[in-house]
Design a protein around this motif. Structure first.
Motif, mmCIF file in Angstrom:
data_model
loop_
_atom_site.group_PDB
_atom_site.id
_atom_site.type_symbol
_atom_site.label_atom_id
_atom_site.label_comp_id
_atom_site.label_asym_id
_atom_site.label_seq_id
_atom_site.Cartn_x
_atom_site.Cartn_y
_atom_site.Cartn_z
ATOM 1 N N ASP A 173 41.937 53.363 24.179
ATOM 2 C CA ASP A 173 41.333 54.236 25.186
ATOM 3 C C ASP A 173 40.843 53.303 26.288
ATOM 4 O O ASP A 173 39.888 52.546 26.102
ATOM 5 C CB ASP A 173 40.169 55.002 24.547
ATOM 6 N N LEU A 174 41.509 53.337 27.433
ATOM 7 C CA LEU A 174 41.248 52.317 28.450
ATOM 8 C C LEU A 174 39.856 52.427 29.064
ATOM 9 O O LEU A 174 39.249 51.410 29.420
ATOM 10 C CB LEU A 174 42.323 52.379 29.533
ATOM 11 N N ALA A 175 39.340 53.654 29.191
ATOM 12 C CA ALA A 175 37.971 53.793 29.700
ATOM 13 C C ALA A 175 36.981 53.155 28.723
ATOM 14 O O ALA A 175 36.048 52.449 29.136
ATOM 15 C CB ALA A 175 37.641 55.265 29.916
ATOM 16 N N MET A 176 37.191 53.393 27.435
ATOM 17 C CA MET A 176 36.349 52.757 26.420
ATOM 18 C C MET A 176 36.497 51.244 26.478
ATOM 19 O O MET A 176 35.509 50.500 26.372
ATOM 20 C CB MET A 176 36.731 53.260 25.023
ATOM 21 N N ASP A 179 34.435 49.729 29.235
ATOM 22 C CA ASP A 179 33.008 49.724 28.888
ATOM 23 C C ASP A 179 32.689 48.621 27.881
ATOM 24 O O ASP A 179 31.694 47.905 28.017
ATOM 25 C CB ASP A 179 32.615 51.082 28.284
ATOM 26 N N ILE A 180 33.533 48.471 26.859
ATOM 27 C CA ILE A 180 33.282 47.471 25.821
ATOM 28 C C ILE A 180 33.380 46.061 26.391
ATOM 29 O O ILE A 180 32.532 45.203 26.119
ATOM 30 C CB ILE A 180 34.258 47.673 24.646
ATOM 31 N N CYS A 181 34.399 45.805 27.201
ATOM 32 C CA CYS A 181 34.563 44.464 27.780
ATOM 33 C C CYS A 181 33.395 44.106 28.686
ATOM 34 O O CYS A 181 32.886 42.975 28.648
ATOM 35 C CB CYS A 181 35.868 44.383 28.555
ATOM 36 N N ALA A 206 49.124 46.778 33.516
ATOM 37 C CA ALA A 206 49.220 47.253 34.901
ATOM 38 C C ALA A 206 48.179 48.318 35.193
ATOM 39 O O ALA A 206 47.619 48.379 36.305
ATOM 40 C CB ALA A 206 50.624 47.779 35.179
ATOM 41 N N GLU A 207 47.904 49.185 34.221
ATOM 42 C CA GLU A 207 46.899 50.235 34.408
ATOM 43 C C GLU A 207 45.493 49.725 34.147
ATOM 44 O O GLU A 207 44.542 50.089 34.850
ATOM 45 C CB GLU A 207 47.202 51.418 33.492
ATOM 46 N N PHE A 208 45.357 48.871 33.159
ATOM 47 C CA PHE A 208 44.022 48.471 32.711
ATOM 48 C C PHE A 208 43.375 47.396 33.582
ATOM 49 O O PHE A 208 42.186 47.483 33.908
ATOM 50 C CB PHE A 208 44.102 47.978 31.265
ATOM 51 N N LEU A 209 44.135 46.384 33.962
ATOM 52 C CA LEU A 209 43.523 45.230 34.630
ATOM 53 C C LEU A 209 42.817 45.563 35.939
ATOM 54 O O LEU A 209 41.715 45.061 36.188
ATOM 55 C CB LEU A 209 44.567 44.133 34.839
ATOM 56 N N PRO A 210 43.407 46.393 36.835
ATOM 57 C CA PRO A 210 42.659 46.716 38.067
ATOM 58 C C PRO A 210 41.326 47.414 37.774
ATOM 59 O O PRO A 210 40.324 47.147 38.453
ATOM 60 C CB PRO A 210 43.619 47.633 38.826
ATOM 61 N N ARG A 211 41.302 48.281 36.769
ATOM 62 C CA ARG A 211 40.056 48.959 36.416
ATOM 63 C C ARG A 211 39.036 47.970 35.861
ATOM 64 O O ARG A 211 37.843 48.004 36.204
ATOM 65 C CB ARG A 211 40.341 50.070 35.401
ATOM 66 N N LEU A 212 39.498 47.064 35.001
ATOM 67 C CA LEU A 212 38.601 46.057 34.448
ATOM 68 C C LEU A 212 38.102 45.113 35.532
ATOM 69 O O LEU A 212 36.920 44.762 35.571
ATOM 70 C CB LEU A 212 39.316 45.268 33.356
ATOM 71 N N ALA A 214 37.626 45.637 38.690
ATOM 72 C CA ALA A 214 36.611 46.268 39.528
ATOM 73 C C ALA A 214 35.261 46.298 38.814
ATOM 74 O O ALA A 214 34.215 45.993 39.421
ATOM 75 C CB ALA A 214 37.053 47.682 39.896
ATOM 76 N N ARG A 215 35.254 46.641 37.528
ATOM 77 C CA ARG A 215 33.998 46.730 36.798
ATOM 78 C C ARG A 215 33.354 45.358 36.624
ATOM 79 O O ARG A 215 32.143 45.199 36.797
ATOM 80 C CB ARG A 215 34.247 47.361 35.429
ATOM 81 N N LEU A 216 34.159 44.345 36.287
ATOM 82 C CA LEU A 216 33.595 43.010 36.103
ATOM 83 C C LEU A 216 33.109 42.420 37.416
ATOM 84 O O LEU A 216 32.115 41.690 37.452
ATOM 85 C CB LEU A 216 34.628 42.094 35.443
ATOM 86 N N ALA A 217 33.796 42.740 38.507
ATOM 87 C CA ALA A 217 33.343 42.270 39.820
ATOM 88 C C ALA A 217 31.973 42.847 40.158
ATOM 89 O O ALA A 217 31.097 42.149 40.681
ATOM 90 C CB ALA A 217 34.369 42.630 40.892
ATOM 91 N N GLU A 218 31.773 44.126 39.853
ATOM 92 C CA GLU A 218 30.468 44.747 40.088
ATOM 93 C C GLU A 218 29.377 44.055 39.282
ATOM 94 O O GLU A 218 28.228 43.967 39.717
ATOM 95 C CB GLU A 218 30.523 46.229 39.698
ATOM 96 N N ALA A 219 29.733 43.579 38.089
ATOM 97 C CA ALA A 219 28.757 42.909 37.223
ATOM 98 C C ALA A 219 28.598 41.425 37.562
ATOM 99 O O ALA A 219 27.797 40.732 36.930
ATOM 100 C CB ALA A 219 29.173 43.069 35.765
ATOM 101 N N GLY A 220 29.370 40.925 38.534
ATOM 102 C CA GLY A 220 29.271 39.526 38.925
ATOM 103 C C GLY A 220 29.969 38.569 38.006
ATOM 104 O O GLY A 220 29.613 37.384 37.927
#
Length: 352
Positions: A173-176, A179-181, A206-212, A214-220
């Motif tokens: 589940d890519l959304a999960m 969040d976990i990463c 291809a689907e997961f990495l752009p989402r990850l 963006a989230r990790l960038a927000e977290a610094g």
């Protein structure tokens, strides 16, 4: 360093709560692990007993003083606590409170002792006392643990590094997974159970990495990735061979694409430190295989590596995490601070 040393109101409250949690645990001492009857009629069993005197050597986190004291007392052990110089006054104050409580409870005051000096000579002297100290548990950086292991004359519980992994399976589940990463890396990166490498199945990259990203960038968080991942997210920094075995303890994470679960397990086996690994998947077969074949001390399914902690796993608190497979493996609570002895009931039995 400041985060590890901080003792504000909520953290003191958490320390007290952890002591209460340990106090509420079942008493491990005297617990019978099992009995069996031999053909001769002998009744044989195994019973939990204390280890004896435990030497705890640790850095930075003064909450360890309270956790270690509570766990050792719960398991019937005496404990000698030697914290780092950077937290000497905090450790001394906590130790005085615990010794006072021991006296009030009718326990020997010497059952908990805080070493009253930061002199390294005192540490070396303690490490030589293998005839008086039954077990040493070092908790801190790799250099401290290696120093203790090289100089101790008693058994040592070792945990050199925390190179933890999260594997995002093709059935995740890519959304999960995002969040976990994020939680595993950014919630508190300076801990040994923070993720240091994320492995991603190439079928979902291809689907997961752009989402990850963006989230990790927000977290610094800085991502150091292999070439295949950087083709998808060019902003990732280039990883080197050293990154796969790095324990960053910082807002940095390595990332690698893998073709399948076998490749993920092979990567963990080669570069991991036997600490904690997690798989994110909806495929029960993949989850069972990961749990069965990954030999690290804690293996998670659809959960953050940050949960590899004695308190989170129901141990009340932890005295440390062992990544050596002798005596204890993984987070160590009161039960892991005991050993077992045999007891035998006979009726005049003799050996022929």
């Amino acid at each position: 360093m400041i985060d590890r040393l901080r003792l504000d109101g909520p953290r003191v409250g958490a320390m007290a709560a952890a002591v209460r949690d340990v106090a509420a645990l079942p008493d491990p001492v005297g617990r019978v692990e099992g009995t069996w009857r031999r053909p001769s009629g002998l009744e044989v069993g195994r019973m939990r007993i204390p280890l004896g005197v435990v030497l705890m050597i640790y850095e930075s986190r003064p909450n360890v003083t309270a956790d270690a004291a509570a766990l050792c007392l719960k398991a019937g052990n005496a404990v000698i606590l030697r914290g780092g110089s950077e937290a000497f006054r905090s450790n001394t104050a906590i130790g005085e409170a615990i010794v006072g409580a021991c006296e009030a409870a009718g326990l020997p005051p010497a059952s908990v002792q805080v070493v009253p000096t930061t002199d390294r000579g005192a540490l070396l002297e303690l490490l030589r006392r293998g005839d008086e100290i039954d077990l040493c548990i070092p908790r801190g950086g790799e250099s401290l643990i290696r120093f203790v292991a090289e100089n101790a004359r008693m058994p040592v519980v070792k945990h050199y590094k925390g190179v933890c992994h999260v594997y995002v399976d093709r059935a995740a589940d890519l959304a999960m997974a995002v969040d976990i990463c994020e939680n595993a890396k950014a919630q508190r990166p300076g801990t040994c159970n923070a993720v240091e490498t994320i492995l991603v199945h190439e079928a979902v990259a291809a689907e997961f990495l752009p989402r990850l990203a963006a989230r990790l960038a927000e977290a610094g968080v800085e991502v150091r990735a292999d070439g295949a991942a950087r083709l998808i997210v060019p902003s990732f920094a280039a990883a080197t061979e050293d990154d796969w075995s790095a324990e960053y303890l910082d807002f940095i994470v390595a990332l690698r694409l893998v073709p399948d679960l076998s490749a993920a397990l092979a990567h963990i086996d080669r570069y991991g430190s036997s600490h904690t690994e997690s798989i994110v998947t909806r495929d029960l077969g993949a989850a069972r295989r990961f749990v069965g074949e990954c030999l690290s001390s804690t293996v998670m399914v659809n959960a953050s590596t940050r949960l590899a902690d004695g308190g989170e796993l129901g141990l009340g608190a932890e005295i440390g995490i062992s990544t050596s497979r002798v005596h204890a493996y993984g987070p160590m609570g009161a039960l892991e601070l005991t050993t077992t002895k045999f007891f035998v009931f006979g009726e005049g039995h003799l050996r022929s």
